[in-house]
Motif scaffolding. Structure first.
Motif, PDB file in Angstrom:
ATOM      1  N   GLN A  50       0.823  -1.199   0.000  1.00  0.00           N
ATOM      2  CA  GLN A  50       0.000   0.000   0.000  1.00  0.00           C
ATOM      3  C   GLN A  50       0.868   1.264   0.000  1.00  0.00           C
ATOM      4  O   GLN A  50       0.635   2.203  -0.760  1.00  0.00           O
ATOM      5  N   ILE A  53       2.595   1.816  -3.311  1.00  0.00           N
ATOM      6  CA  ILE A  53       1.649   2.356  -4.301  1.00  0.00           C
ATOM      7  C   ILE A  53       1.388   3.833  -4.047  1.00  0.00           C
ATOM      8  O   ILE A  53       1.414   4.653  -4.969  1.00  0.00           O
ATOM      9  N   LEU A  54       1.160   4.173  -2.763  1.00  0.00           N
ATOM     10  CA  LEU A  54       0.860   5.581  -2.455  1.00  0.00           C
ATOM     11  C   LEU A  54       2.031   6.479  -2.805  1.00  0.00           C
ATOM     12  O   LEU A  54       1.846   7.635  -3.177  1.00  0.00           O
ATOM     13  N   LYS A  55       3.234   5.938  -2.739  1.00  0.00           N
ATOM     14  CA  LYS A  55       4.408   6.739  -3.104  1.00  0.00           C
ATOM     15  C   LYS A  55       4.377   7.103  -4.594  1.00  0.00           C
ATOM     16  O   LYS A  55       4.918   8.116  -5.003  1.00  0.00           O
ATOM     17  N   ARG A 108      -8.653   4.089  12.022  1.00  0.00           N
ATOM     18  CA  ARG A 108      -7.419   4.418  12.739  1.00  0.00           C
ATOM     19  C   ARG A 108      -7.686   5.654  13.589  1.00  0.00           C
ATOM     20  O   ARG A 108      -8.602   6.422  13.320  1.00  0.00           O
ATOM     21  N   GLY A 113      -5.781  17.625  16.136  1.00  0.00           N
ATOM     22  CA  GLY A 113      -5.124  18.920  16.059  1.00  0.00           C
ATOM     23  C   GLY A 113      -5.479  19.820  17.222  1.00  0.00           C
ATOM     24  O   GLY A 113      -4.941  20.917  17.360  1.00  0.00           O
ATOM     25  N   LYS A 123      -9.356   3.030   3.776  1.00  0.00           N
ATOM     26  CA  LYS A 123      -9.419   1.798   2.994  1.00  0.00           C
ATOM     27  C   LYS A 123      -8.109   1.040   3.110  1.00  0.00           C
ATOM     28  O   LYS A 123      -7.040   1.637   3.008  1.00  0.00           O
ATOM     29  N   PRO A 125      -6.393  -2.098   1.377  1.00  0.00           N
ATOM     30  CA  PRO A 125      -6.455  -3.144   0.350  1.00  0.00           C
ATOM     31  C   PRO A 125      -5.678  -4.389   0.778  1.00  0.00           C
ATOM     32  O   PRO A 125      -4.660  -4.294   1.442  1.00  0.00           O
ATOM     33  N   TRP A 127      -3.813  -7.795  -0.649  1.00  0.00           N
ATOM     34  CA  TRP A 127      -3.279  -8.572  -1.777  1.00  0.00           C
ATOM     35  C   TRP A 127      -2.884  -9.976  -1.323  1.00  0.00           C
ATOM     36  O   TRP A 127      -2.940 -10.911  -2.087  1.00  0.00           O
ATOM     37  N   VAL A 274       6.982  13.913   1.520  1.00  0.00           N
ATOM     38  CA  VAL A 274       6.051  14.391   2.518  1.00  0.00           C
ATOM     39  C   VAL A 274       6.148  13.392   3.656  1.00  0.00           C
ATOM     40  O   VAL A 274       6.157  12.192   3.432  1.00  0.00           O
ATOM     41  N   ALA A 275       6.241  13.902   4.882  1.00  0.00           N
ATOM     42  CA  ALA A 275       6.532  13.014   6.013  1.00  0.00           C
ATOM     43  C   ALA A 275       5.301  12.247   6.468  1.00  0.00           C
ATOM     44  O   ALA A 275       4.757  12.503   7.518  1.00  0.00           O
ATOM     45  N   GLN A 276       4.823  11.347   5.655  1.00  0.00           N
ATOM     46  CA  GLN A 276       3.654  10.556   6.048  1.00  0.00           C
ATOM     47  C   GLN A 276       3.725   9.157   5.459  1.00  0.00           C
ATOM     48  O   GLN A 276       4.092   8.991   4.316  1.00  0.00           O
ATOM     49  N   ILE A 278       1.339   5.279   5.853  1.00  0.00           N
ATOM     50  CA  ILE A 278       0.175   4.647   6.464  1.00  0.00           C
ATOM     51  C   ILE A 278       0.664   3.554   7.398  1.00  0.00           C
ATOM     52  O   ILE A 278       1.410   2.679   6.981  1.00  0.00           O
TER      53      ILE A 278
END
Lengths: 279, 255
Positions: A50, A53-55, A108, A113, A123, A125, A127, A274-276, A278
């Motif tokens: 995941q 893919i997000l990268k 999650r 803030g 979501k 996924p 595999w 970007v510092a994120q 999942i």
């Protein structure tokens, strides 16, 4: 300088994931005792895919910066991809993205803030399903990864060196995996040797250890063996990890104990980060 | 109006990362000689819906009422516009997740008034002031070694943790007739500082480019040449040049 090739769509790199699906994975996981190791492994590989893919995800689709293979070893050694991807070896990341077995809805907790915690749906996924069957042919899995990568390096000889990520509880039943690990690490692109990183999921309730430089603090011989098989972090990954506040010592290796390797994906440079990720 | 007595002239140049298509360019620039405000932004390649966010940032910096270099209240408007645009779209799971995370970009804005300039920076897009053909002020970074691949960023979702207050930088100074200001996104700025540190006179190099009959037309080739031979990092490149005419004291800017 090695390990500095640009990763892009005409010069992609490759990830091969080795997933231990042997019967020892039925035992509980030290990090989360209410969970079987097999579930921990499935979560780990799905989260890695995941994040990978997000990268590569942009508003107009997925950019194929990576080719991906997933090899399962439990009794036999086969591609662990299922559904529309069943039996496939290496596939572009966009094909993985568009063909999960299913997409689960999970929740999650996030910081609102304002000092509070919000439950957020997201979501997740799937595999690779949790599976635990048969013996642990890790040596054979490393051999198959080598075949995948020989094929890939034949086509992309100048790529950023491929990464192999092995997720296991450490007990090979078909010999000493160090020899096959070394053979795999001998493969090269013009930018450097193939990297092998190991994630050790143990039944031991020991503290997580990430990217150690020495084997002494590791709690058992299986962890030590996997540590010895693991490649040292190349300088740029090392620097990126330090910038991410990992307290690394020189010669840190791509090895984690009762922790995940999602952070490795974050360390790879495909542009402004970007510092994120999942979790 | 400034346009009648143009004491200030500005030009913008941009080119996309090699290997990408022109429509994958994710930097942005904006300028308004009448208000004396200019900005560049660099969309973070790992985020999605980034080009739109970078464009909204620079345009709103330039047109915002009030002192956009000082207070960041004006961000509410581009954030709302961005959300209006993307939140309605039906997307695959991965694009949905990236949309939820938001888009990110650096921002460098500068506002000129009668004699002074005020600049705002989040991240590694840079301003240079040149005087007498020499590199003077550089802001917010002063050394090529200051660049990394995780600069401070402004997020479209406006989460407080995204942009800690210490990553918002401000600077001010005086301008004089004859000064030239350059605003650049990071790859070109890093090249500029590194060449300067090596005694390679990048300012003269750039002067020669700007003295070309049609600098816009040769800019992409000029950048590519430096990517090949001078280690200019392969990335989107944006350059805004602001020239204050010598011997003309009539500039009056609002704001």
């Amino acid at each position: 300088m090695p390990y500095s090739a640009e990763i892009n769509r005409t010069n992609p790199t490759c990830f091969v994931f080795l997933v231990d699906q042997s019967s020892s994975m039925l035992k509980p996981f030290g990090g989360q005792p209410d969970k079987q190791k097999a579930e921990g492994v499935a979560d780990a590989i799905n989260r890695l895919l995941q994040n990978l893919i997000l990268k590569c995800a942009k508003s107009d689709g997925i950019r194929d910066y990576f080719y991906v293979g997933v090899i399962g070893y439990g009794g036999k050694v086969v591609s662990a991809l299922g559904g529309a991807l069943a039996g496939q070896a290496l596939v572009p990341i966009s094909v993985i993205a568009n063909n999960p077995l299913r997409v689960e809805q999970r929740t999650r907790k996030v910081d609102d803030g304002a000092g509070g915690i919000l439950e957020q749906k997201f979501k997740f996924p799937i595999w690779v399903e949790a599976k635990a069957i048969g013996r642990t042919p890790m040596c054979e899995a490393l051999k198959l990864a080598r075949q995948y990568l020989e094929m890939f390096l034949g086509r992309f000889a100048d790529c950023y060196p491929p990464l192999v990520i092995n997720i296991t509880d450490g007990m090979a039943t078909d010999g000493d995996p160090r020899l096959d690990a070394q053979a795999l690490q001998k493969l090269t692109s013009s930018d450097g040797n193939v990297l092998l990183f190991n994630a050790h999921l143990s039944a031991k309730r020991a503290l997580a250890i990430e990217y150690p430089s020495l084997e002494d603090p590791l709690p058992d011989n299986f962890a030590k063996l996997l540590f010895r098989m693991s490649s040292k972090l190349p300088p740029r990954l090392f620097e990126a990890a330090r910038a991410d506040k990992f307290p690394l010592q020189p010669e840190a290796r791509g090895f984690v104990f009762n922790a995940d390797l999602v952070s490795v994906i974050r360390f790879l440079d495909i542009g402004t980060r970007v510092a994120q990720t999942i979790r | 109006m400034l346009t009648e007595i143009p004491s200030l002239r500005w030009y913008a140049f941009h080119t996309h990362k090699r290997g990408n298509t022109p429509d994958e360019y994710e930097d942005a620039f904006a300028g308004d000689a009448a208000t004396g405000r200019f900005a560049v932004a660099d969309g973070a390649s790992e985020s999605s819906f980034t080009a739109a966010w970078a464009k909204l940032l620079v345009e709103n910096f330039v047109t915002a009422k009030g002192r956009s270099w000082h207070d960041l209240d004006w961000l509410a408007s581009p954030r709302q516009l961005w959300a209006n645009d993307v939140d309605a779209q039906s997307l695959p799971w991965y694009a949905e997740e990236k949309r939820e995370q938001g888009a990110y970009a650096t921002l460098l804005g500068v506002a000129f008034s009668r004699r002074a300039w005020h600049a705002l920076a989040i991240g590694d897009s840079c301003l240079f002031r040149l005087r007498g053909g020499k590199l003077g002020k550089s802001f917010p970074l002063a050394h090529s070694s200051d660049f990394g691949n995780q600069p401070a960023l402004l997020g479209s979702r406006g989460r407080p943790a995204d942009t800690p207050s210490q990553s918002i930088r401000r600077a001010r100074g005086k301008w004089r007739p004859g000064d030239r200001f350059l605003l650049m996104t990071d790859a070109l700025a890093e090249w500029m500082l590194r060449r300067h540190e090596q005694g390679q006179r990048p300012v003269e190099d750039m002067d020669r480019l700007l003295a070309e009959p049609a600098p816009q037309e040769v800019f992409a080739a000029w950048v590519e040449e430096r990517r090949k031979n001078q280690g200019l990092r392969n990335d989107d490149v944006t350059l805004v040049v602001i020239d204050f005419m010598a011997n003309d004291l009539s500039f009056r800017a609002k704001g």
